[in-house]
Design a protein around this motif. Structure first.
Motif, PDB file in Angstrom:
ATOM      1  N   VAL A 204       0.859  -1.226  -0.247  1.00 48.07           N
ATOM      2  CA  VAL A 204      -0.005  -0.051   0.071  1.00 48.07           C
ATOM      3  C   VAL A 204       0.895   1.086   0.176  1.00 48.07           C
ATOM      4  O   VAL A 204       1.748   1.270   1.030  1.00 48.07           O
ATOM      5  CB  VAL A 204      -0.957  -0.062   1.063  1.00 48.07           C
ATOM      6  N   GLU A 205       0.794   2.235  -0.906  1.00 49.97           N
ATOM      7  CA  GLU A 205       1.378   3.303  -0.984  1.00 49.97           C
ATOM      8  C   GLU A 205       0.875   4.646  -0.540  1.00 49.97           C
ATOM      9  O   GLU A 205      -0.294   4.764  -0.789  1.00 49.97           O
ATOM     10  CB  GLU A 205       1.857   3.415  -2.469  1.00 49.97           C
ATOM     11  N   VAL A 206       1.670   5.156   0.483  1.00 48.91           N
ATOM     12  CA  VAL A 206       1.135   6.536   1.017  1.00 48.91           C
ATOM     13  C   VAL A 206       2.028   7.516   0.682  1.00 48.91           C
ATOM     14  O   VAL A 206       3.206   7.489   0.600  1.00 48.91           O
ATOM     15  CB  VAL A 206       1.145   6.233   2.589  1.00 48.91           C
ATOM     16  N   SER A 207       1.085   8.683  -0.039  1.00 50.07           N
ATOM     17  CA  SER A 207       1.811   9.845  -0.503  1.00 50.07           C
ATOM     18  C   SER A 207       1.967  10.813   0.579  1.00 50.07           C
ATOM     19  O   SER A 207       1.069  11.102   1.489  1.00 50.07           O
ATOM     20  CB  SER A 207       1.032  10.404  -1.753  1.00 50.07           C
ATOM     21  N   VAL A 208       3.092  11.531   0.751  1.00 48.48           N
ATOM     22  CA  VAL A 208       3.279  12.810   1.652  1.00 48.48           C
ATOM     23  C   VAL A 208       3.591  13.831   0.893  1.00 48.48           C
ATOM     24  O   VAL A 208       4.501  13.610   0.282  1.00 48.48           O
ATOM     25  CB  VAL A 208       4.541  12.268   2.764  1.00 48.48           C
ATOM     26  N   ASP A 209       3.021  14.848   1.295  1.00 42.16           N
ATOM     27  CA  ASP A 209       3.087  16.058   0.622  1.00 42.16           C
ATOM     28  C   ASP A 209       2.989  17.224   1.268  1.00 42.16           C
ATOM     29  O   ASP A 209       1.895  17.710   2.198  1.00 42.16           O
ATOM     30  CB  ASP A 209       2.096  16.287  -0.785  1.00 42.16           C
ATOM     31  N   CYS A 210       4.091  17.867   1.650  1.00 39.46           N
ATOM     32  CA  CYS A 210       4.104  18.992   2.742  1.00 39.46           C
ATOM     33  C   CYS A 210       4.555  20.106   2.358  1.00 39.46           C
ATOM     34  O   CYS A 210       5.602  20.270   1.492  1.00 39.46           O
ATOM     35  CB  CYS A 210       4.969  18.460   3.969  1.00 39.46           C
ATOM     36  N   ALA A 211       4.225  21.249   2.431  1.00 43.75           N
ATOM     37  CA  ALA A 211       4.615  22.784   2.145  1.00 43.75           C
ATOM     38  C   ALA A 211       5.177  23.151   3.688  1.00 43.75           C
ATOM     39  O   ALA A 211       4.462  23.223   4.725  1.00 43.75           O
ATOM     40  CB  ALA A 211       3.590  23.599   1.679  1.00 43.75           C
ATOM     41  N   ILE A 212       6.676  23.625   3.493  1.00 41.41           N
ATOM     42  CA  ILE A 212       6.923  24.119   4.655  1.00 41.41           C
ATOM     43  C   ILE A 212       7.550  25.469   4.344  1.00 41.41           C
ATOM     44  O   ILE A 212       8.016  25.919   3.412  1.00 41.41           O
ATOM     45  CB  ILE A 212       8.155  23.347   5.147  1.00 41.41           C
ATOM     46  N   VAL A 213       7.896  26.379   5.484  1.00 36.55           N
ATOM     47  CA  VAL A 213       8.405  27.658   5.249  1.00 36.55           C
ATOM     48  C   VAL A 213       9.563  27.976   6.390  1.00 36.55           C
ATOM     49  O   VAL A 213       9.225  27.474   7.404  1.00 36.55           O
ATOM     50  CB  VAL A 213       7.277  28.861   5.466  1.00 36.55           C
ATOM     51  N   ILE A 214      10.642  28.310   5.767  1.00 35.62           N
ATOM     52  CA  ILE A 214      11.631  28.406   6.781  1.00 35.62           C
ATOM     53  C   ILE A 214      12.109  29.666   6.684  1.00 35.62           C
ATOM     54  O   ILE A 214      12.135  30.535   5.771  1.00 35.62           O
ATOM     55  CB  ILE A 214      12.839  27.467   6.009  1.00 35.62           C
ATOM     56  N   SER A 215      12.541  30.364   7.823  1.00 32.75           N
ATOM     57  CA  SER A 215      13.161  31.774   8.063  1.00 32.75           C
ATOM     58  C   SER A 215      14.446  31.756   7.986  1.00 32.75           C
ATOM     59  O   SER A 215      15.388  31.177   8.988  1.00 32.75           O
ATOM     60  CB  SER A 215      12.696  32.239   9.246  1.00 32.75           C
ATOM     61  N   PRO A 216      15.238  32.362   6.990  1.00 34.94           N
ATOM     62  CA  PRO A 216      16.715  32.253   7.014  1.00 34.94           C
ATOM     63  C   PRO A 216      17.562  32.954   8.212  1.00 34.94           C
ATOM     64  O   PRO A 216      18.486  32.633   8.489  1.00 34.94           O
ATOM     65  CB  PRO A 216      17.134  32.932   5.659  1.00 34.94           C
ATOM     66  N   ARG A 217      16.816  33.987   8.743  1.00 39.52           N
ATOM     67  CA  ARG A 217      17.289  34.762   9.766  1.00 39.52           C
ATOM     68  C   ARG A 217      17.141  34.099  11.060  1.00 39.52           C
ATOM     69  O   ARG A 217      18.346  33.908  11.717  1.00 39.52           O
ATOM     70  CB  ARG A 217      16.935  36.121   9.825  1.00 39.52           C
ATOM     71  N   LYS A 218      16.032  33.191  11.182  1.00 44.46           N
ATOM     72  CA  LYS A 218      16.061  32.721  12.363  1.00 44.46           C
ATOM     73  C   LYS A 218      16.654  31.080  12.367  1.00 44.46           C
ATOM     74  O   LYS A 218      16.730  30.432  13.504  1.00 44.46           O
ATOM     75  CB  LYS A 218      14.519  32.539  12.711  1.00 44.46           C
ATOM     76  N   GLN A 219      16.875  30.642  11.036  1.00 40.12           N
ATOM     77  CA  GLN A 219      17.202  29.536  10.934  1.00 40.12           C
ATOM     78  C   GLN A 219      16.372  28.438  11.477  1.00 40.12           C
ATOM     79  O   GLN A 219      16.613  27.341  12.064  1.00 40.12           O
ATOM     80  CB  GLN A 219      18.912  29.060  11.466  1.00 40.12           C
ATOM     81  N   ALA A 220      14.994  28.742  11.008  1.00 38.49           N
ATOM     82  CA  ALA A 220      13.990  27.900  11.874  1.00 38.49           C
ATOM     83  C   ALA A 220      12.866  27.734  11.014  1.00 38.49           C
ATOM     84  O   ALA A 220      12.727  28.636   9.935  1.00 38.49           O
ATOM     85  CB  ALA A 220      13.634  28.376  13.222  1.00 38.49           C
ATOM     86  N   LEU A 221      11.987  26.831  11.335  1.00 37.74           N
ATOM     87  CA  LEU A 221      10.615  26.451  10.660  1.00 37.74           C
ATOM     88  C   LEU A 221       9.488  27.377  11.224  1.00 37.74           C
ATOM     89  O   LEU A 221       9.270  27.275  12.492  1.00 37.74           O
ATOM     90  CB  LEU A 221      10.336  24.888  10.591  1.00 37.74           C
ATOM     91  N   THR A 222       8.851  28.073  10.364  1.00 44.07           N
ATOM     92  CA  THR A 222       7.859  28.993  10.954  1.00 44.07           C
ATOM     93  C   THR A 222       6.376  28.384  10.134  1.00 44.07           C
ATOM     94  O   THR A 222       5.450  29.029  10.599  1.00 44.07           O
ATOM     95  CB  THR A 222       8.002  30.339  10.230  1.00 44.07           C
ATOM     96  N   TYR A 223       6.446  27.561   9.303  1.00 45.39           N
ATOM     97  CA  TYR A 223       5.074  26.861   9.017  1.00 45.39           C
ATOM     98  C   TYR A 223       5.198  25.617   8.387  1.00 45.39           C
ATOM     99  O   TYR A 223       6.340  25.243   7.620  1.00 45.39           O
ATOM    100  CB  TYR A 223       4.538  28.165   7.666  1.00 45.39           C
ATOM    101  N   LYS A 224       4.164  24.863   8.476  1.00 45.24           N
ATOM    102  CA  LYS A 224       4.192  23.665   8.112  1.00 45.24           C
ATOM    103  C   LYS A 224       2.557  23.024   7.776  1.00 45.24           C
ATOM    104  O   LYS A 224       1.698  23.370   8.529  1.00 45.24           O
ATOM    105  CB  LYS A 224       4.466  22.359   8.978  1.00 45.24           C
ATOM    106  N   GLN A 225       2.413  22.721   6.714  1.00 41.59           N
ATOM    107  CA  GLN A 225       1.106  22.159   6.187  1.00 41.59           C
ATOM    108  C   GLN A 225       1.263  20.887   5.380  1.00 41.59           C
ATOM    109  O   GLN A 225       1.988  20.852   4.279  1.00 41.59           O
ATOM    110  CB  GLN A 225       0.165  22.935   5.520  1.00 41.59           C
ATOM    111  N   CYS A 226       0.832  19.576   5.923  1.00 38.92           N
ATOM    112  CA  CYS A 226       1.001  18.392   5.210  1.00 38.92           C
ATOM    113  C   CYS A 226      -0.277  17.751   4.640  1.00 38.92           C
ATOM    114  O   CYS A 226      -1.407  18.008   5.320  1.00 38.92           O
ATOM    115  CB  CYS A 226       1.634  17.482   6.011  1.00 38.92           C
ATOM    116  N   GLY A 227      -0.298  17.030   3.595  1.00 42.37           N
ATOM    117  CA  GLY A 227      -1.225  16.165   3.121  1.00 42.37           C
ATOM    118  C   GLY A 227      -0.992  14.769   3.078  1.00 42.37           C
ATOM    119  O   GLY A 227       0.197  14.328   2.851  1.00 42.37           O
TER     120      GLY A 227
END
Length: 233
Positions: A204-227
């Motif tokens: 069974v194949e499960v597809s992962v599709d995530c949109a992420i936003v990275i802040s270059p100044r903070k070197q951190a993840l600021t947003y994540k939305q996955c399907g």
């Protein structure tokens, strides 16, 4: 005078058999018995096959297997660097400058198994993309997950000076320097198989599709939305 019966034809011919008295060949009965055995074996194997299929259906209906859940839990930015690089053109212009991207991110996935049986995961590959351009790839080794358990697996994607040219480079530089917001996309397919009584089900194949936003100044993840298989999780 006593009348005697006329001698029989066999007696007249010296006891020879009549030419029309044929016997069946001895191997015809063997052929019939062989065909009968083949039919019996075919019926026996058909019956066993039906019994096995029925048993599997009963087990599947009793267990009621669910699809595995595989979600991107968190993303840690270890390094993000963007350098502008001039492209080799005869007459340099503002649009003839590109950018090289260096990136290292750690992705933590959570696999949840709510089934009464174990799940065997195959090796999975995930690709990080910017505006449809692949930047790098990470690999999660295959593993086995017992029933009613939650397991965390991680992979690190390293991008070493991938060149983007002209329009894409300008967009990336603007997003990084002015907006402090670099949007990336994580794509991958996870192959899983359910194990029942030592037998492995079809994949069974499960597809992962995530949109992420990275802040270059903070070197951190600021947003994540996955399907997850087309459903928002």
């Amino acid at each position: 005078m006593s009348s005697r019966p006329p001698p029989s034809a066999n007696a007249v011919n010296g006891g020879a058999h009549h030419p029309y008295n044929h016997r069946y060949p001895p191997h015809s009965s063997s052929k019939a018995s062989f065909k009968g055995c083949c039919c019996c074996l075919f019926l026996l194997f058909s019956l066993l096959f039906l019994i096995i299929v029925a048993a599997i259906l009963v087990i599947v209906l009793a267990i009621k297997p669910k699809k595995p859940e595989f979600d991107l839990q968190s993303v840690g930015v270890q390094y993000l660097g963007i350098n502008s690089t001039p492209t080799p053109t005869p007459t340099p212009t503002p649009t003839s400058y590109g950018a090289s991207v260096s990136l290292a991110i750690r992705m933590l996935f959570t696999a949840t198994n709510d089934n009464k049986v174990g799940i065997k995961y195959d090796e999975s590959k995930f690709t990080v993309m910017y505006k449809g351009i692949p930047l790098g790839r990470g690999i999660v080794p295959g593993f086995y997950q017992p029933a009613h358990s939650v397991r965390q697996v991680q992979t690190t994607i390293v991008v070493d000076r991938v060149n983007l040219l002209q329009t894409d480079a300008a967009d990336l530089l603007r997003d990084a320097t002015m907006n402090d917001r670099v949007e990336l996309r994580v794509l991958g397919d996870v192959g899983a198989k359910i194990r029942i009584l030592g037998f492995t089900s079809p994949g069974v194949e499960v597809s992962v599709d995530c949109a992420i936003v990275i802040s270059p100044r903070k070197q951190a993840l600021t947003y994540k939305q996955c399907g997850f298989e087309g459903l928002s999780v």
